[in-house]
Enzyme design. Structure first.
Site, short mmCIF file in Angstrom:
data_model
loop_
_atom_site.label_atom_id
_atom_site.label_comp_id
_atom_site.label_asym_id
_atom_site.label_seq_id
_atom_site.Cartn_x
_atom_site.Cartn_y
_atom_site.Cartn_z
N CYS A 1 0.80 -1.22 0.00
CA CYS A 1 0.00 0.00 0.00
C CYS A 1 0.83 1.27 0.00
CB CYS A 1 -0.91 0.01 1.22
SG CYS A 1 0.05 -0.01 2.74
N CYS B 1 -2.22 3.83 7.30
CA CYS B 1 -3.66 3.72 7.52
C CYS B 1 -4.00 3.68 9.00
CB CYS B 1 -4.17 2.45 6.84
SG CYS B 1 -3.74 1.00 7.75
N CYS C 1 -1.02 -4.55 7.78
CA CYS C 1 -0.87 -3.32 8.59
C CYS C 1 -0.15 -3.66 9.90
CB CYS C 1 -2.22 -2.71 8.89
SG CYS C 1 -3.31 -2.58 7.46
FE1 FES Z 1 -1.26 -0.62 4.31
FE2 FES Z 1 -2.73 -0.45 6.47
S1 FES Z 1 -3.43 -0.39 4.41
S2 FES Z 1 -0.58 -0.40 6.33
#
Ligand code: FES
Length: 149
Positions: free
Chosen positions: A34, A63, A107
């Site tokens: 991400c 996030c 995450c």
């Molecule tokens: Fe990538 Fe949470 S969406 S760290």
């Protein structure tokens, strides 16, 4: 409270947020999934002849789940030795939040990565460091070490 409610709660009142001056080690991890990034600062103290984590803080360019897990993790690792903290998986670190949905597991792994980067970066930089003399080795390290992945 379900996992999302716990995340919302942690976001409303994140613990140990922000840069730490005088930290002993700093670790950074980035997620290729991400593009989020997380950085952890850790300060050690002596406790009965052992070198344990006194406190940790974090900054997240990521996030909400990563922020929530980092908030929990910086509390969870207090009082642990580097070895004990290294043994914690992303799952262990996010455990207080409840099971994360599959798309959010990375995450927690981001937090685990920053923690391992901070701790192993320091350990790897110590010549001959091992479990037995690690606390002595830590004591001789005065400078902050920043590890970028
Ligand atoms: Fe990538 Fe949470 S969406 S760290």
């Amino acid at each position: 409270m379900n996992t999302q409610q716990k995340i919302d709660e942690a976001i409303r009142n994140p613990k140990n947020l922000g840069e730490m001056s005088g930290a002993d080690v700093v670790g950074t991890a980035g997620s290729s999934d991400c593009g989020d990034m997380l950085r952890l600062w850790i300060k050690f103290r002596e406790d009965g002849g052992k070198r344990v984590i006194d406190r940790a803080t974090f900054q997240s360019f990521g996030c909400q789940t990563a922020i929530a897990v980092a908030s929990m993790a910086t509390e969870l690792i207090k009082g642990k030795t580097a070895q004990e903290a290294l043994a914690l998986s992303g799952e262990d670190l996010s455990e207080p939040l409840g099971p994360l949905p599959p798309m959010k597991i990375h995450c927690a792994q981001l937090v685990e990565g920053a923690l391992k980067n901070a701790l192993t970066g320091e350990i790897a930089s110590l010549p001959g460091a091992s479990g037995a003399n690690l606390s002595d080795s830590f004591q001789s390290q005065g400078a902050v070490k920043i590890n970028f992945r």
